[in-house]
Design a protein around this motif. Structure first.
Motif, PDB file in Angstrom:
ATOM      1  N   GLY A  24      -0.105  37.043  20.791  1.00  0.00           N
ATOM      2  CA  GLY A  24      -0.122  36.590  19.411  1.00  0.00           C
ATOM      3  C   GLY A  24      -1.054  37.398  18.540  1.00  0.00           C
ATOM      4  N   GLY A  25      -0.854  38.710  18.514  1.00  0.00           N
ATOM      5  CA  GLY A  25      -1.706  39.596  17.729  1.00  0.00           C
ATOM      6  C   GLY A  25      -2.948  40.048  18.459  1.00  0.00           C
ATOM      7  N   ILE A  26      -3.156  39.546  19.675  1.00  0.00           N
ATOM      8  CA  ILE A  26      -4.281  39.952  20.521  1.00  0.00           C
ATOM      9  C   ILE A  26      -3.697  40.642  21.746  1.00  0.00           C
ATOM     10  CG2 ILE A  26      -6.271  39.191  21.876  1.00  0.00           C
ATOM     11  CD1 ILE A  26      -6.262  36.632  20.117  1.00  0.00           C
ATOM     12  N   THR A  27      -3.978  41.920  21.913  1.00  0.00           N
ATOM     13  CA  THR A  27      -3.474  42.641  23.070  1.00  0.00           C
ATOM     14  C   THR A  27      -4.434  42.448  24.239  1.00  0.00           C
ATOM     15  OG1 THR A  27      -2.417  44.308  21.685  1.00  0.00           O
ATOM     16  CG2 THR A  27      -2.768  44.869  23.996  1.00  0.00           C
ATOM     17  N   VAL A  28      -3.945  41.798  25.295  1.00  0.00           N
ATOM     18  CA  VAL A  28      -4.749  41.580  26.495  1.00  0.00           C
ATOM     19  C   VAL A  28      -4.417  42.679  27.496  1.00  0.00           C
ATOM     20  CG1 VAL A  28      -5.284  40.012  28.388  1.00  0.00           C
ATOM     21  CG2 VAL A  28      -4.768  39.090  26.122  1.00  0.00           C
ATOM     22  N   GLU A  61      -9.455  31.020  23.999  1.00  0.00           N
ATOM     23  CA  GLU A  61      -9.419  31.665  25.316  1.00  0.00           C
ATOM     24  C   GLU A  61      -8.414  30.961  26.227  1.00  0.00           C
ATOM     25  OE1 GLU A  61     -12.520  33.177  28.815  1.00  0.00           O
ATOM     26  OE2 GLU A  61     -13.253  31.933  27.160  1.00  0.00           O
ATOM     27  N   GLY A  62      -8.388  29.619  26.191  1.00  0.00           N
ATOM     28  CA  GLY A  62      -7.410  28.886  26.983  1.00  0.00           C
ATOM     29  C   GLY A  62      -5.990  29.194  26.554  1.00  0.00           C
ATOM     30  N   CYS A  63      -5.794  29.349  25.243  1.00  0.00           N
ATOM     31  CA  CYS A  63      -4.481  29.697  24.713  1.00  0.00           C
ATOM     32  C   CYS A  63      -4.063  31.094  25.163  1.00  0.00           C
ATOM     33  CB  CYS A  63      -4.518  29.602  23.196  1.00  0.00           C
ATOM     34  SG  CYS A  63      -2.894  29.516  22.423  1.00  0.00           S
ATOM     35  N   MET A  64      -5.017  32.032  25.150  1.00  0.00           N
ATOM     36  CA  MET A  64      -4.725  33.382  25.642  1.00  0.00           C
ATOM     37  C   MET A  64      -4.330  33.342  27.110  1.00  0.00           C
ATOM     38  SD  MET A  64      -7.886  35.401  23.777  1.00  0.00           S
ATOM     39  CE  MET A  64      -7.698  36.895  24.783  1.00  0.00           C
ATOM     40  N   ALA A  65      -5.038  32.532  27.902  1.00  0.00           N
ATOM     41  CA  ALA A  65      -4.692  32.395  29.318  1.00  0.00           C
ATOM     42  C   ALA A  65      -3.266  31.887  29.479  1.00  0.00           C
ATOM     43  CB  ALA A  65      -5.675  31.447  30.002  1.00  0.00           C
ATOM     44  N   ALA A  66      -2.889  30.891  28.664  1.00  0.00           N
ATOM     45  CA  ALA A  66      -1.537  30.330  28.734  1.00  0.00           C
ATOM     46  C   ALA A  66      -0.486  31.383  28.402  1.00  0.00           C
ATOM     47  CB  ALA A  66      -1.421  29.146  27.782  1.00  0.00           C
ATOM     48  N   ARG A  67      -0.752  32.183  27.373  1.00  0.00           N
ATOM     49  CA  ARG A  67       0.218  33.218  26.984  1.00  0.00           C
ATOM     50  C   ARG A  67       0.397  34.246  28.098  1.00  0.00           C
ATOM     51  NH1 ARG A  67       1.108  33.433  21.228  1.00  0.00           N
ATOM     52  NH2 ARG A  67       1.385  31.245  20.644  1.00  0.00           N
ATOM     53  N   VAL A  68      -0.693  34.624  28.739  1.00  0.00           N
ATOM     54  CA  VAL A  68      -0.607  35.612  29.815  1.00  0.00           C
ATOM     55  C   VAL A  68       0.131  35.026  31.023  1.00  0.00           C
ATOM     56  CG1 VAL A  68      -1.955  36.961  31.483  1.00  0.00           C
ATOM     57  CG2 VAL A  68      -2.640  36.896  29.073  1.00  0.00           C
ATOM     58  N   ILE A  69      -0.193  33.785  31.373  1.00  0.00           N
ATOM     59  CA  ILE A  69       0.467  33.143  32.516  1.00  0.00           C
ATOM     60  C   ILE A  69       1.958  32.979  32.247  1.00  0.00           C
ATOM     61  CG2 ILE A  69       0.648  30.975  33.796  1.00  0.00           C
ATOM     62  CD1 ILE A  69      -2.439  30.737  33.461  1.00  0.00           C
ATOM     63  N   LEU A 127      -4.836  36.790  12.761  1.00  0.00           N
ATOM     64  CA  LEU A 127      -4.215  36.761  14.083  1.00  0.00           C
ATOM     65  C   LEU A 127      -3.186  35.640  14.165  1.00  0.00           C
ATOM     66  CD1 LEU A 127      -7.420  37.161  16.283  1.00  0.00           C
ATOM     67  CD2 LEU A 127      -5.751  38.942  15.720  1.00  0.00           C
ATOM     68  N   PRO A 128      -1.925  35.946  14.486  1.00  0.00           N
ATOM     69  CA  PRO A 128      -0.920  34.890  14.623  1.00  0.00           C
ATOM     70  C   PRO A 128      -1.335  33.799  15.610  1.00  0.00           C
ATOM     71  CG  PRO A 128       0.145  37.035  14.596  1.00  0.00           C
ATOM     72  CD  PRO A 128      -1.331  37.292  14.652  1.00  0.00           C
TER      73      PRO A 128
END
Length: 337
Positions: free
Chosen positions: A308-312, A271-279, A248-249
């Motif tokens: 980053g390679g994870i589709t939310v 999880e915090g990084c995923m939140a940042a990307r979505v925001i 995963l990138p």
């Protein structure tokens, strides 16, 4: 955001905040975001801050995030809807969050029921025929136990024992003895890390050699801190993909940033990084002067975000497809795949 930054769950809150800060700092839009953080262990201060953030235009707050656990996330969801304030990445996979119909809540996690079902299915694939379960004696425990019962029946696994305790309980010798007496092949914990570690250690000291499995909110680091080398081989159903997944990138980027900062990421950092990307993605689409309403529209109409390679999956009807990952702990608490 409101996070446990002190007290029993501080490791979890600090990890989420580290991931959020790291990934906001690497994004041109994110670098323009100011974080207002309160420690949810300071209950009165957290409540006062949340009331202030709810006010339209107060301190320019246009989104909430964090709120670890079923109760805090559910309360934040209700208040966010009333204040018309987007809640992105609440740290709960409860059905009240996943099925929230207000249009103001945008989870990034895999649902709790998906995690629990996956753990039971994996146990069945490993040859487990007799399963014991340990859960909290509350609404969250009841919800997950119902899922485990259904998954066990669907996978030909016999649920031979259920032990329950109050949230955060320790000294759980009666529960451990009840599980042992049923002679399970595996024990699945649906409780927090303090209770889970207590029961698992008692099982190990009693000579239990079966598989130990746990819902991801135990946290790989807190569980290992309490269990020490005995954590080796414990299986955890994470609510997000594994930070050790180098394919995963996002995991690679986070690992590089964490190494530079002298830290090691865990699942809550990711999880915090995923939140940042979505925001950041939502703000980028919300116009040059984003508002609560324009951010909500941006998140709703986009439906999904590549973090980053994870589709939310953001659309309400697709949230069940947000993925977690089943992992195993090494003796040093390192996540193995």
């Amino acid at each position: 955001m409101s996070l446990p930054l002190s007290g029993a769950s501080a490791e979890i809150g600090v990890s989420f905040l580290d991931g959020l800060r790291t990934c906001l700092a690497s994004d041109p839009v994110g670098r323009g975001v100011t974080l207002k953080v309160t420690d949810d262990a300071e209950a009165e201060l957290a409540a006062e801050d949340l009331r202030a953030w709810e006010l339209a235009g107060k301190d320019s707050v246009i989104a909430l995030t964090g709120f670890f656990g079923r109760h805090d996330a559910a309360e934040a969801a209700k208040r966010a809807a009333a204040a018309r304030l987007p809640l992105v990445a609440p740290m709960s996979g409860a059905q009240t969050i996943m099925q929230d119909a207000s249009g103001w809540v945008f989870p990034v996690r895999s649902p709790d029921r998906t995690i629990a079902t996956s753990l039971v299915s994996q146990a069945a694939r490993l040859g487990v025929k007799r399963l014991g379960a340990f859960a909290t004696r509350d609404a969250a425990g009841a919800e997950l136990l119902a899922v485990v019962r259904a998954a066990a029946a669907a996978n030909g696994v016999q649920l031979v024992a259920v032990a329950e305790a109050e949230t955060g309980s320790m000294e759980l010798d009666p529960q451990a003895r009840a599980l042992l007496s049923a002679r399970p092949d595996a024990v699945l914990s649906l409780a927090g890390y303090t209770s889970t570690a207590d029961v698992f250690m008692r099982l190990r000291r009693a000579g239990f050699v079966g598989q130990l499995l746990a819902h991801g909110d135990v946290g790989s680091r807190p569980l290992t801190r309490l269990m020490g080398p005995s954590a080796r081989g414990v299986g955890i159903g994470l609510a997000v993909p594994s930070p050790a997944n180098a394919s995963l990138p996002l995991a690679r980027d986070l690992e590089a940033a964490a190494r530079k900062a002298g830290k090691a990421p865990d699942e809550f950092t990711l999880e915090g990084c995923m939140a940042a990307r979505v925001i950041s993605d939502g703000l980028r689409r919300a116009g040059s002067q984003p508002t609560r309403d324009s951010l909500r529209r941006a998140l709703e109409t986009n439906r999904s975000v590549d973090a980053g390679g994870i589709t939310v999956m953001l659309a309400r009807e697709d949230r069940e497809r947000n993925v977690g990952e089943l992992v195993v702990l090494g003796a040093d608490g390192r996540i193995l795949r």
